[in-house]
Design a protein around this motif. Structure first.
Motif, PDB file in Angstrom:
ATOM      1  N   HIS A 422      71.129  59.798   7.651  1.00  0.00           N
ATOM      2  CA  HIS A 422      69.798  59.944   8.259  1.00  0.00           C
ATOM      3  C   HIS A 422      69.343  58.560   8.741  1.00  0.00           C
ATOM      4  O   HIS A 422      68.643  57.828   8.039  1.00  0.00           O
ATOM      5  CB  HIS A 422      68.816  60.511   7.230  1.00  0.00           C
ATOM      6  N   HIS A 423      69.759  58.232   9.971  1.00  0.00           N
ATOM      7  CA  HIS A 423      69.501  56.891  10.508  1.00  0.00           C
ATOM      8  C   HIS A 423      69.554  56.992  12.026  1.00  0.00           C
ATOM      9  O   HIS A 423      70.580  57.371  12.603  1.00  0.00           O
ATOM     10  CB  HIS A 423      70.567  55.921   9.993  1.00  0.00           C
ATOM     11  N   ARG A 424      68.462  56.650  12.669  1.00  0.00           N
ATOM     12  CA  ARG A 424      68.365  56.867  14.104  1.00  0.00           C
ATOM     13  C   ARG A 424      69.457  56.136  14.885  1.00  0.00           C
ATOM     14  O   ARG A 424      70.182  56.735  15.676  1.00  0.00           O
ATOM     15  CB  ARG A 424      66.968  56.447  14.593  1.00  0.00           C
ATOM     16  N   GLY A 425      69.549  54.830  14.700  1.00  0.00           N
ATOM     17  CA  GLY A 425      70.506  54.064  15.489  1.00  0.00           C
ATOM     18  C   GLY A 425      71.946  54.477  15.258  1.00  0.00           C
ATOM     19  O   GLY A 425      72.765  54.476  16.183  1.00  0.00           O
ATOM     20  N   SER A 426      72.268  54.839  14.022  1.00  0.00           N
ATOM     21  CA  SER A 426      73.632  55.235  13.698  1.00  0.00           C
ATOM     22  C   SER A 426      73.974  56.615  14.239  1.00  0.00           C
ATOM     23  O   SER A 426      75.124  56.880  14.612  1.00  0.00           O
ATOM     24  CB  SER A 426      73.819  55.212  12.170  1.00  0.00           C
ATOM     25  N   SER A 427      72.979  57.501  14.327  1.00  0.00           N
ATOM     26  CA  SER A 427      73.242  58.892  14.703  1.00  0.00           C
ATOM     27  C   SER A 427      73.223  59.131  16.204  1.00  0.00           C
ATOM     28  O   SER A 427      73.702  60.167  16.675  1.00  0.00           O
ATOM     29  CB  SER A 427      72.218  59.811  14.035  1.00  0.00           C
ATOM     30  N   LEU A 428      72.652  58.188  16.967  1.00  0.00           N
ATOM     31  CA  LEU A 428      72.587  58.320  18.427  1.00  0.00           C
ATOM     32  C   LEU A 428      73.693  57.496  19.076  1.00  0.00           C
ATOM     33  O   LEU A 428      74.130  56.488  18.507  1.00  0.00           O
ATOM     34  CB  LEU A 428      71.228  57.827  18.928  1.00  0.00           C
ATOM     35  N   PRO A 429      74.147  57.874  20.254  1.00  0.00           N
ATOM     36  CA  PRO A 429      75.148  57.044  20.934  1.00  0.00           C
ATOM     37  C   PRO A 429      74.608  55.633  21.147  1.00  0.00           C
ATOM     38  O   PRO A 429      73.421  55.444  21.424  1.00  0.00           O
ATOM     39  CB  PRO A 429      75.353  57.758  22.279  1.00  0.00           C
ATOM     40  N   SER A 430      75.455  54.657  21.016  1.00  0.00           N
ATOM     41  CA  SER A 430      75.000  53.278  21.195  1.00  0.00           C
ATOM     42  C   SER A 430      74.738  52.992  22.670  1.00  0.00           C
ATOM     43  O   SER A 430      75.188  53.724  23.557  1.00  0.00           O
ATOM     44  CB  SER A 430      76.049  52.298  20.662  1.00  0.00           C
ATOM     45  N   LYS A 431      74.020  51.919  22.917  1.00  0.00           N
ATOM     46  CA  LYS A 431      73.741  51.511  24.301  1.00  0.00           C
ATOM     47  C   LYS A 431      75.028  51.161  25.033  1.00  0.00           C
ATOM     48  O   LYS A 431      75.091  51.248  26.264  1.00  0.00           O
ATOM     49  CB  LYS A 431      72.795  50.311  24.319  1.00  0.00           C
ATOM     50  N   HIS A 432      76.052  50.763  24.285  1.00  0.00           N
ATOM     51  CA  HIS A 432      77.325  50.417  24.919  1.00  0.00           C
ATOM     52  C   HIS A 432      78.006  51.651  25.508  1.00  0.00           C
ATOM     53  O   HIS A 432      78.638  51.585  26.567  1.00  0.00           O
ATOM     54  CB  HIS A 432      78.259  49.755  23.899  1.00  0.00           C
ATOM     55  N   THR A 433      77.883  52.782  24.829  1.00  0.00           N
ATOM     56  CA  THR A 433      78.544  54.000  25.296  1.00  0.00           C
ATOM     57  C   THR A 433      77.635  54.860  26.163  1.00  0.00           C
ATOM     58  O   THR A 433      78.119  55.623  26.997  1.00  0.00           O
ATOM     59  CB  THR A 433      79.023  54.848  24.095  1.00  0.00           C
ATOM     60  N   GLN A 434      76.333  54.742  25.961  1.00  0.00           N
ATOM     61  CA  GLN A 434      75.375  55.499  26.780  1.00  0.00           C
ATOM     62  C   GLN A 434      74.188  54.600  27.085  1.00  0.00           C
ATOM     63  O   GLN A 434      73.175  54.621  26.385  1.00  0.00           O
ATOM     64  CB  GLN A 434      74.925  56.769  26.051  1.00  0.00           C
ATOM     65  N   PRO A 435      74.290  53.778  28.125  1.00  0.00           N
ATOM     66  CA  PRO A 435      73.261  52.781  28.400  1.00  0.00           C
ATOM     67  C   PRO A 435      71.920  53.356  28.849  1.00  0.00           C
ATOM     68  O   PRO A 435      70.886  52.711  28.666  1.00  0.00           O
ATOM     69  CB  PRO A 435      73.873  51.924  29.509  1.00  0.00           C
ATOM     70  N   GLN A 436      71.908  54.566  29.404  1.00  0.00           N
ATOM     71  CA  GLN A 436      70.649  55.123  29.882  1.00  0.00           C
ATOM     72  C   GLN A 436      69.715  55.437  28.726  1.00  0.00           C
ATOM     73  O   GLN A 436      70.136  55.762  27.634  1.00  0.00           O
ATOM     74  CB  GLN A 436      70.882  56.378  30.744  1.00  0.00           C
ATOM     75  N   HIS A 437      68.438  55.332  29.005  1.00  0.00           N
ATOM     76  CA  HIS A 437      67.388  55.527  27.995  1.00  0.00           C
ATOM     77  C   HIS A 437      67.435  56.942  27.427  1.00  0.00           C
ATOM     78  O   HIS A 437      67.593  57.916  28.158  1.00  0.00           O
ATOM     79  CB  HIS A 437      66.020  55.268  28.640  1.00  0.00           C
ATOM     80  N   ILE A 438      67.315  57.033  26.100  1.00  0.00           N
ATOM     81  CA  ILE A 438      67.174  58.327  25.432  1.00  0.00           C
ATOM     82  C   ILE A 438      65.748  58.392  24.901  1.00  0.00           C
ATOM     83  O   ILE A 438      65.361  57.599  24.043  1.00  0.00           O
ATOM     84  CB  ILE A 438      68.193  58.490  24.283  1.00  0.00           C
ATOM     85  N   SER A 439      64.986  59.325  25.388  1.00  0.00           N
ATOM     86  CA  SER A 439      63.559  59.363  25.080  1.00  0.00           C
ATOM     87  C   SER A 439      63.297  59.901  23.675  1.00  0.00           C
ATOM     88  O   SER A 439      64.197  60.419  23.005  1.00  0.00           O
ATOM     89  CB  SER A 439      62.819  60.221  26.105  1.00  0.00           C
ATOM     90  N   CYS A 440      62.061  59.810  23.292  1.00  0.00           N
ATOM     91  CA  CYS A 440      61.592  60.223  21.969  1.00  0.00           C
ATOM     92  C   CYS A 440      62.086  61.611  21.577  1.00  0.00           C
ATOM     93  O   CYS A 440      62.718  61.789  20.534  1.00  0.00           O
ATOM     94  CB  CYS A 440      60.068  60.176  21.962  1.00  0.00           C
TER      95      CYS A 440
END
Length: 504
Positions: A422-440
């Motif tokens: 349960h960790h936002r940064g770990s559970s979402l694709p990183s900016k390196h693999t998906q640079p486009q903004h992921i909204s709230c």
């Protein structure tokens, strides 16, 4: 070589149930597996590395959790202060001052007590401390009689699931002041700065002096304007990090660390004059970001053991009571353990209590060893330093995988560990693999996903199993699957102890 086997005198002095508990844990270890010093060293390295995954601000060139990126680079700017840096406390994107300061104090205490066993990890440990103290210095010294204690609105932050690199929720700044006091968070900040000043005393004397000076100033502010930050900030900190124990315990804790760091007699006098009203007479059986009383008793007991000063005898007596409370089957026993032998305090992030307890057990064992090895008296029973080490080892080993599920509760340690943290940064694709903004709101698809986290938060210790040793590797089950800096911080010291020892 240190042996975990008890001598015959110790054996006959302990109650049968405690003996059964130790024998059970020993047999369980033998039937499953034992950790080598190399494995403890690996756990030490990873327990420190975790903090790089929690960094806020501009990341350095030697950042090792490379899936993370820069974040919150304008924190404080709308309030005309620089509050860039520090740590996110857990799986969210808020910088909470009380748990951050406690984390820093425990990291520093880990280095003070067990730094000699950290070997090639000592610089990484100092770097983890400095990442926080650089931030705490800014929070404590920017404005007179003011301490900045939080960045980020937790109520709005918790309505989003997004990477720290993408945050678009308000980075509101919260402070305590003379009119809106926060003695608990201020005194804990003083403790963090004072303890850290000891860590840097030899390696960076000027920085150490700066930390101690700031510690003294922020403690005096905490003492002069007394009050709980929960009362001043209300729903901003409650129920997230509400100061349930009040601020008295932090005042005694902060004064104790400043006295330990400075030797200034006025802080000794403060301890003696105020101890009885600030919790010195209380027997409490847990140690956490909220309640510092047990930790203070252990810390100050060293003064009695080293100097045999009657002024500190009270703290030694209550430290002994705390130790007795943990030992199954002997007078004063209070603790609960799972069927698999894990200390159990509560259903939410139980491992935070396990790591602090293991740390205090080992610290007290060291104090006893350095002062003749006199056993702790628990009624008619005696508890030796080796008993303390044995109990701490069962807890550390359980976390690392020596448990009924054969599961490590440290991410990336062993083969079987939590994959849905349960960790936002770990559970979402990183900016390196998906640079486009992921909204709230777009991030919630990753919270609900059954897939493993795409980014490995190496070294994170999660909340842990329940009272029956059951664990759900479920991202939505934050009580069990969320990591936190204050779970890892005392574990750094505990695992360093075992990394520096050999056992048979």
């Amino acid at each position: 070589m240190t042996k975990l086997m008890m001598d015959s005198a110790t054996t006959f002095s302990l109650k049968p149930l405690f003996l059964f508990f130790l024998i059970y844990c020993s047999l369980f270890n033998q039937l499953s597996f034992a950790f080598t010093s190399e494995e403890y060293n690996e756990a030490l390295e990873k327990s420190i590395l975790f903090f790089e995954g929690q960094r806020s601000g501009k990341l350095p060139s030697d950042q090792r959790q490379t899936w993370r990126g820069d974040s919150a680079l304008s924190d404080g700017s709308s309030y005309h202060v620089d509050l860039v840096g520090g740590y996110y406390d857990a799986g969210d994107n808020v910088k909470f001052g009380l748990p951050m300061a406690f984390t820093t104090t425990l990291l520093a205490w880990s280095v003070i007590e067990f730094g000699s066993s950290m070997q090639n990890q000592i610089e990484n440990a100092r770097a983890a401390i400095r990442w926080s103290t650089d931030y705490l210095l800014k929070a404590a010294t920017t404005t007179p009689d003011t301490l900045y204690v939080q960045v980020g609105d937790p109520n709005l932050d918790h309505k989003c699931w997004e990477r720290p690199e993408d945050m678009d929720t308000p980075r509101s700044v919260y402070k305590v002041s003379a009119k809106n006091p926060g003695s608990d968070v201020a005194a804990e900040t003083a403790a963090a700065l004072a303890a850290s000043s000891i860590v840097f005393r030899d390696s960076d004397p000027s920085y150490s002096s700066k930390l101690l000076e700031a510690a003294i100033n922020v403690f005096n502010f905490a003492d002069r304007y007394r009050g709980s930050y929960s009362d001043s900030l209300n729903s901003v900190v409650c129920p997230f990090y509400c100061s349930y124990s009040g601020y008295h315990d932090e005042l005694l804790w902060g004064a104790s660390w400043i006295y330990k760091a400075s030797g200034i007699n006025s802080y000794l006098q403060f301890i003696h004059s105020n101890g009885h009203t600030l919790g010195a007479d209380d027997d409490v059986y847990s140690f956490s970001w909220d309640d510092k009383r047990a930790g203070t008793k252990i810390l100050l007991s060293k003064e009695f053991l080293e100097k045999n000063s009657e002024e500190f005898e009270l703290y030694k007596a209550h430290a002994d009571n705390y130790i007795c409370s943990l030992m199954p089957g002997i007078p004063g026993y209070q603790a609960q353990y799972t069927p698999g032998g894990l200390l159990y305090k509560g259903s939410e992030s139980n491992l935070q209590y396990v790591t602090t307890t293991a740390f205090l057990l080992l610290t007290y064992a060291n104090y006893l060893n350095s002062n003749g090895g006199t056993p702790v008296s628990c009624g008619t029973s005696r508890v030796t330093e080796q008993n303390l080490i044995s109990l701490a080892k069962t807890q550390v080993d359980y976390i690392l995988g020596n448990n009924p599920r054969k599961m490590s509760y440290m991410v990336d340690f062993g083969e079987n560990y939590p994959k849905h943290v349960h960790h936002r940064g770990s559970s979402l694709p990183s900016k390196h693999t998906q640079p486009q903004h992921i909204s709230c709101n777009d991030g919630f698809q990753y919270l609900s996903s059954g897939s493993a986290n795409p980014n490995t938060l190496v070294g994170a210790i999660v909340g842990g199993p329940d009272s029956h040793d059951s664990f759900s590797d479920d991202r939505n089950n934050y009580q069990q699957s969320e990591p936190a800096t204050y779970i890892n911080a005392p574990f750094v010291g505990a695992v360093a102890f075992f990394a520096g020892k050999s056992y048979v």
